[in-house]
Design a protein around this motif. Structure first.
Motif, PDB file in Angstrom:
ATOM      1  N   GLY A  42       0.828  -1.184   0.000  1.00  0.00           N
ATOM      2  CA  GLY A  42       0.000   0.000   0.000  1.00  0.00           C
ATOM      3  C   GLY A  42       0.870   1.244   0.000  1.00  0.00           C
ATOM      4  N   GLY A  43       0.278   2.365   0.310  1.00  0.00           N
ATOM      5  CA  GLY A  43       1.009   3.620   0.247  1.00  0.00           C
ATOM      6  C   GLY A  43       1.964   3.856   1.392  1.00  0.00           C
ATOM      7  N   HIS A  44       1.688   3.301   2.593  1.00  0.00           N
ATOM      8  CA  HIS A  44       2.458   3.688   3.769  1.00  0.00           C
ATOM      9  C   HIS A  44       2.934   2.533   4.650  1.00  0.00           C
ATOM     10  CE1 HIS A  44      -0.210   7.095   2.705  1.00  0.00           C
ATOM     11  NE2 HIS A  44       0.789   7.853   3.075  1.00  0.00           N
ATOM     12  N   HIS A  45       2.508   1.315   4.392  1.00  0.00           N
ATOM     13  CA  HIS A  45       2.796   0.213   5.316  1.00  0.00           C
ATOM     14  C   HIS A  45       3.938  -0.669   4.820  1.00  0.00           C
ATOM     15  CE1 HIS A  45      -1.092   1.595   6.808  1.00  0.00           C
ATOM     16  NE2 HIS A  45      -0.663   1.130   7.970  1.00  0.00           N
ATOM     17  N   TRP A  46       4.540  -1.390   5.754  1.00  0.00           N
ATOM     18  CA  TRP A  46       5.728  -2.159   5.426  1.00  0.00           C
ATOM     19  C   TRP A  46       6.077  -3.110   6.557  1.00  0.00           C
ATOM     20  CZ3 TRP A  46       9.835  -1.418   8.872  1.00  0.00           C
ATOM     21  CH2 TRP A  46       9.719  -0.285   9.700  1.00  0.00           C
ATOM     22  N   VAL A  47       6.925  -4.085   6.222  1.00  0.00           N
ATOM     23  CA  VAL A  47       7.573  -4.955   7.214  1.00  0.00           C
ATOM     24  C   VAL A  47       9.005  -5.176   6.755  1.00  0.00           C
ATOM     25  CG1 VAL A  47       7.756  -7.378   7.962  1.00  0.00           C
ATOM     26  CG2 VAL A  47       5.616  -6.155   8.251  1.00  0.00           C
ATOM     27  N   ALA A  48       9.927  -5.264   7.682  1.00  0.00           N
ATOM     28  CA  ALA A  48      11.311  -5.620   7.371  1.00  0.00           C
ATOM     29  C   ALA A  48      11.734  -6.798   8.228  1.00  0.00           C
ATOM     30  CB  ALA A  48      12.256  -4.440   7.616  1.00  0.00           C
ATOM     31  N   GLN A  49      12.452  -7.732   7.620  1.00  0.00           N
ATOM     32  CA  GLN A  49      12.930  -8.913   8.333  1.00  0.00           C
ATOM     33  C   GLN A  49      14.436  -9.015   8.203  1.00  0.00           C
ATOM     34  OE1 GLN A  49      11.107 -12.627   7.194  1.00  0.00           O
ATOM     35  NE2 GLN A  49      12.189 -13.808   8.754  1.00  0.00           N
TER      36      GLN A  49
END
Length: 475
Positions: free
Chosen positions: A172-179
């Protein structure tokens, strides 16, 4: 919002305990929407970095900090659509590769639409790499930018330092995850959302925006009991089955065949985190990122095959523009530990050249790429080679493989020799020595490349359409 001309990349990440020498390694093919899209290899100094950044594809603009550090980059030659710096290493030995274009689904975009005037792949290296001192800092900076400005496309963004590799996926425009990639693991990312189970109580290995869980709950996005980022935010389409998952399948089949023995190129449950059957080398990564389903029924270069009707998109193909393999080594002094292995044009037919990144400038045959064909330039010489060999594969591939083995061997020899020569040098003397070493390496690789090009032209000419032999040497 803006269809990326670089939306076909393939990424490989290898943790330090999974590599042959204890380095962290991140590598990615940059693939354009057209076969010819010239690239160059440059060094950006403090004074080269803008203090105000303006995107070309959107109205995104940003005042940048006053403290950028020197870094390498592989930008487009044409500047009409922006920088597209793609891959580099800064003087803090932080590597960044951006981006692996990924996928998301309509329910997510309904809840958090793309931002028309946000940032994208065009911008990310330039607005991030000069300002970070660790891989983790890279994730945090992009996360802050996403919160404030948003993005117009979904991307996978990679950061590494000598200890850690982080893979960050936007949705989406603003969401994220980093692993954080486990030290003993590898990842192959092929234009799909990849991250699976997210552990919200494990900050050492996962980062995410504070509102992520609440956002998913409020918008009814999770259809399972666990929090699987790929299932919540990703896609599972016919395009994925033919364009994306086959690439992950082939790479995993090469590095850990027992783990995928019951899988097919269209399997939609391939693991994101994987463990190889052996230590992974530079050559392994180059092989996978050059692969076209060798030794399977799907190889478009099999005699009689039609590449236009092949069911699966290869990894190494005509739209490869550059491959940057970013290696941070733990066993030499930090001031010459970072190496950017670089290849231009179609990966099945090119070679990797190792460049130290703590340098004043890059060799002109890699730096001064023109829009007009120039066979003395690395990008164009390799583009010509790929054009010739693709049409005469069975006749010429042995010559290419001989060249690749010889040049990769030379690359390893150069690293060992230069490491020893500069071990007592510091500061400007070191940078000068590394710059000169890169020049010599590039000169040798270009000489070998031009010799290969000459040989291929001669051989292909003998068997070109319209050829006629009347038994006389001259007529």
């Amino acid at each position: 919002m803006f269809p990326s001309k670089h939306s076909s990349c393939t990424t490989i990440l290898v943790g330090k305990n999974a590599t042959y020498d204890g380095s962290t390694i991140i590598a990615r093919n940059e693939d354009a929407g057209e076969a010819v899209h010239p690239k160059k290899f440059v060094v950006l100094h403090h004074e080269d970095q803008p203090r105000h950044y303006q995107s070309k594809l959107s109205k995104f603009s940003l005042d940048l900090p006053d403290n950028p550090v020197r870094y390498t980059s592989v930008p487009d030659v044409a500047v009409d659509e922006g920088v597209w710096g793609e891959a580099g290493i800064n003087i803090n030995n932080i590597a960044m590769s951006a981006t692996e274009t990924i996928t998301t689904n309509s329910r997510v975009l309904g809840a958090d639409p793309f931002v028309k005037n946000g940032f994208g792949e065009e911008d990310l290296l330039t607005i991030t790499l000069p300002y970070i001192k660790s891989a983790r800092e890279g994730v945090k900076r992009v996360g802050q930018l996403l919160k404030k400005y948003g993005t117009y496309e979904p991307n996978g963004i990679i950061f590494s330092d000598v200890n850690e590799i982080w893979y960050m996926e936007t949705a989406g425009g603003h969401h994220w995850v980093a692993q954080r990639i486990p030290d003993d693991a590898y990842v192959i990312a092929p234009n799909q959302t990849g991250i699976q189970e997210v552990k919200f109580d494990d900050p050492d290995n996962f980062m995410f925006p504070k509102d992520l869980l609440k956002f998913v709950q409020q918008n009814h996005l999770n259809l399972t009991e666990n929090f699987n980022f790929r299932k919540i935010f990703g896609s599972d389409t016919q395009s994925d089955h033919h364009y994306n998952t086959p690439r992950a399948w082939y790479g995993q089949r090469y590095l850990s065949p027992s783990a995928v023995k019951d899988k097919t190129p269209m399997s939609n449950d391939l693991s994101f985190i994987n463990y190889a059957d052996h230590k992974i080398t530079i050559e392994d990564i180059k092989y996978i990122l050059s692969s076209h389903y060798q030794d399977t029924p799907y190889d478009p270069f099999t005699p009689g095959a039609n590449s236009q009707t092949s069911p699966y998109r290869p990894i190494g193909f005509n739209r490869n523009q550059e491959l940057s393999l970013l290696q941070i080594r733990p066993y030499v002094q930090a001031n010459h530990a970072a190496i950017q292995w670089l290849a231009f044009a179609e990966n099945p037919f090119n070679t990797l050249t190792p460049f130290y990144t703590n340098v004043l400038d890059t060799p002109d045959c890699y730096r001064d790429t023109t829009k007009i064909l120039d066979s003395h330039n690395a990008y164009w010489a390799n583009r010509l080679i790929s054009l010739i060999v693709a049409d005469h594969y069975q006749e010429l591939i042995a010559d290419v493989e001989t060249y690749q083995q010889a040049t990769l061997a030379y690359g390893h020899q150069r690293i060992a020799k230069v490491d020893k020569a500069v071990e007592n040098k510091q500061d400007s003397a070191l940078m000068q020595a590394l710059s000169q070493a890169n020049e010599r390496t590039a000169d040798r690789i270009m000489k070998d490349t031009e010799e290969l090009l000459t040989k291929l032209v001669i051989k292909a000419s003998e068997n070109s359409r319209g050829a006629f032999t009347n038994g006389h040497s001259h007529y």
